[in-house]
Design a protein around this motif. Structure first.
Motif, PDB file in Angstrom:
ATOM      1  N   TYR A 162     -44.412  55.495  37.148  1.00  0.00           N
ATOM      2  CA  TYR A 162     -44.677  54.054  37.127  1.00  0.00           C
ATOM      3  C   TYR A 162     -43.372  53.272  36.986  1.00  0.00           C
ATOM      4  CZ  TYR A 162     -46.445  49.479  35.800  1.00  0.00           C
ATOM      5  OH  TYR A 162     -46.686  48.129  35.762  1.00  0.00           O
ATOM      6  N   ALA A 163     -42.445  53.784  36.169  1.00  0.00           N
ATOM      7  CA  ALA A 163     -41.164  53.101  35.963  1.00  0.00           C
ATOM      8  C   ALA A 163     -40.411  52.947  37.276  1.00  0.00           C
ATOM      9  CB  ALA A 163     -40.317  53.877  34.960  1.00  0.00           C
ATOM     10  N   PHE A 164     -40.556  53.922  38.176  1.00  0.00           N
ATOM     11  CA  PHE A 164     -39.839  53.874  39.447  1.00  0.00           C
ATOM     12  C   PHE A 164     -40.519  52.953  40.467  1.00  0.00           C
ATOM     13  CE2 PHE A 164     -38.121  58.396  38.533  1.00  0.00           C
ATOM     14  CZ  PHE A 164     -37.147  57.865  37.706  1.00  0.00           C
ATOM     15  N   TYR A 165     -41.755  52.541  40.186  1.00  0.00           N
ATOM     16  CA  TYR A 165     -42.456  51.659  41.134  1.00  0.00           C
ATOM     17  C   TYR A 165     -41.827  50.261  41.162  1.00  0.00           C
ATOM     18  CZ  TYR A 165     -46.217  49.672  43.926  1.00  0.00           C
ATOM     19  OH  TYR A 165     -46.927  49.056  44.933  1.00  0.00           O
ATOM     20  N   PRO A 166     -41.664  49.574  40.008  1.00  0.00           N
ATOM     21  CA  PRO A 166     -40.981  48.273  40.071  1.00  0.00           C
ATOM     22  C   PRO A 166     -39.551  48.405  40.557  1.00  0.00           C
ATOM     23  CG  PRO A 166     -41.388  48.935  37.790  1.00  0.00           C
ATOM     24  CD  PRO A 166     -42.164  49.866  38.655  1.00  0.00           C
ATOM     25  N   ARG A 167     -38.931  49.543  40.295  1.00  0.00           N
ATOM     26  CA  ARG A 167     -37.586  49.790  40.817  1.00  0.00           C
ATOM     27  C   ARG A 167     -37.614  49.747  42.346  1.00  0.00           C
ATOM     28  NH1 ARG A 167     -32.239  50.504  38.732  1.00  0.00           N
ATOM     29  NH2 ARG A 167     -31.173  52.172  39.856  1.00  0.00           N
ATOM     30  N   ALA A 168     -38.643  50.366  42.922  1.00  0.00           N
ATOM     31  CA  ALA A 168     -38.768  50.377  44.380  1.00  0.00           C
ATOM     32  C   ALA A 168     -39.024  48.971  44.914  1.00  0.00           C
ATOM     33  CB  ALA A 168     -39.880  51.324  44.801  1.00  0.00           C
ATOM     34  N   CYS A 170     -38.071  46.273  43.627  1.00  0.00           N
ATOM     35  CA  CYS A 170     -36.832  45.496  43.483  1.00  0.00           C
ATOM     36  C   CYS A 170     -35.754  45.922  44.478  1.00  0.00           C
ATOM     37  CB  CYS A 170     -36.294  45.621  42.057  1.00  0.00           C
ATOM     38  SG  CYS A 170     -37.294  44.759  40.824  1.00  0.00           S
ATOM     39  N   GLY A 171     -36.027  46.980  45.266  1.00  0.00           N
ATOM     40  CA  GLY A 171     -35.093  47.293  46.329  1.00  0.00           C
ATOM     41  C   GLY A 171     -34.588  48.713  46.425  1.00  0.00           C
ATOM     42  N   SER A 172     -34.792  49.550  45.399  1.00  0.00           N
ATOM     43  CA  SER A 172     -34.295  50.919  45.472  1.00  0.00           C
ATOM     44  C   SER A 172     -35.457  51.897  45.418  1.00  0.00           C
ATOM     45  CB  SER A 172     -33.330  51.212  44.306  1.00  0.00           C
ATOM     46  OG  SER A 172     -32.912  52.560  44.334  1.00  0.00           O
ATOM     47  N   VAL A 173     -35.732  52.534  46.555  1.00  0.00           N
ATOM     48  CA  VAL A 173     -36.854  53.479  46.631  1.00  0.00           C
ATOM     49  C   VAL A 173     -36.395  54.918  46.404  1.00  0.00           C
ATOM     50  CG1 VAL A 173     -38.141  51.985  48.197  1.00  0.00           C
ATOM     51  CG2 VAL A 173     -36.607  53.734  49.127  1.00  0.00           C
ATOM     52  N   ALA A 174     -35.093  55.120  46.275  1.00  0.00           N
ATOM     53  CA  ALA A 174     -34.557  56.481  46.184  1.00  0.00           C
ATOM     54  C   ALA A 174     -35.130  57.239  44.999  1.00  0.00           C
ATOM     55  CB  ALA A 174     -33.031  56.434  46.088  1.00  0.00           C
ATOM     56  N   GLU A 175     -35.247  56.569  43.848  1.00  0.00           N
ATOM     57  CA  GLU A 175     -35.718  57.246  42.642  1.00  0.00           C
ATOM     58  C   GLU A 175     -37.158  57.729  42.803  1.00  0.00           C
ATOM     59  OE1 GLU A 175     -32.329  54.725  41.902  1.00  0.00           O
ATOM     60  OE2 GLU A 175     -34.317  54.220  42.682  1.00  0.00           O
ATOM     61  N   ALA A 176     -38.033  56.847  43.267  1.00  0.00           N
ATOM     62  CA  ALA A 176     -39.439  57.213  43.456  1.00  0.00           C
ATOM     63  C   ALA A 176     -39.594  58.265  44.543  1.00  0.00           C
ATOM     64  CB  ALA A 176     -40.262  55.970  43.798  1.00  0.00           C
ATOM     65  N   ASN A 177     -38.816  58.148  45.615  1.00  0.00           N
ATOM     66  CA  ASN A 177     -38.937  59.082  46.736  1.00  0.00           C
ATOM     67  C   ASN A 177     -38.523  60.499  46.356  1.00  0.00           C
ATOM     68  OD1 ASN A 177     -39.902  57.099  48.393  1.00  0.00           O
ATOM     69  ND2 ASN A 177     -37.997  56.797  49.527  1.00  0.00           N
TER      70      ASN A 177
END
Length: 202
Positions: A162-168, A170-177
């Motif tokens: 879930y933490a990586f979803y708002p990150r995505a 906001c522009g960075s999908v690398a973490e979630a991917n």
């Protein structure tokens, strides 16, 4: 702070003796010679204050004998020690998960994103899973592998996803991917309910 472990030891000794110091200054008689040198080096970085001639004269009058050296921590020195003590120690081996946990290894950028999430915990509508804040604080870094290691429960792993979803958003999908296929957990929008839900990929 520049310097070696001895600098931290010297500042730690200074803080310990400062608590019992009658006048708020630690005198040379209470500090090892090698620690005095380290404290003087730290003073150049604003972490400690070494008494000047005027203060030594004042302390000499209070003590009833000449005081040739005295020092005390600055506010910055106290904060640097506190920060150092709160920081995770470098990992010498991988953490061992318990029966209901899984070892999760995050890249530095992923750990940064997770720290932002747990750091905003009190202002979030979806708070981190129970215990995740403490797990993040106690995470250990494996320098050669360039990874942060955490042992997380399933619920905590979903919270990381879930933490990586708002990150995505906001522009960075690398973490979630990377996290999703690596740990088989992803957070997606459920169009039927209009809300996010976690799911397993397999």
């Amino acid at each position: 702070m520049r310097g070696s472990k001895s600098c931290f030891e010297a500042l730690g000794a200074l803080r310990e003796r400062e608590v019992k110091a009658a006048w708020g200054w630690v005198l040379s008689s209470d500090v090892l010679p090698q620690h005095q040198q380290a404290v003087e080096t730290a003073a150049g970085q604003g972490l400690a204050e070494v008494a000047d001639r005027e203060m030594r004269a004042e302390l000499s009058a209070l003590e009833g004998h000449p005081i040739l050296w005295a020092a005390r921590l600055t506010g910055l020195g106290h904060d640097v020690l506190t920060y150092a003590e709160a920081s995770p120690a470098p990992a010498r081996h991988r953490a061992e998960p318990m029966a209901d946990e899984q070892l999760v290894e995050l890249r530095p950028a992923e750990m940064d994103a997770l720290r932002v999430y747990v750091g905003a915990a009190e202002r979030l509508r979806v708070a981190p899973a129970g215990g995740l804040v403490e797990r993040v604080r106690r995470a250990v870094f494996d320098g050669p592998a360039n990874r942060w290691s955490l042992c997380l429960t399933g619920e905590q792993m979903e919270s990381v996803a879930y933490a990586f979803y708002p990150r995505a958003v906001c522009g960075s999908v690398a973490e979630a991917n990377r996290f999703a296929p690596e740990y088989d957990v992803v957070v997606r929008m459920d169009r039927s309910t209009g809300s996010l839900r976690s799911a397993r990929l397999h």
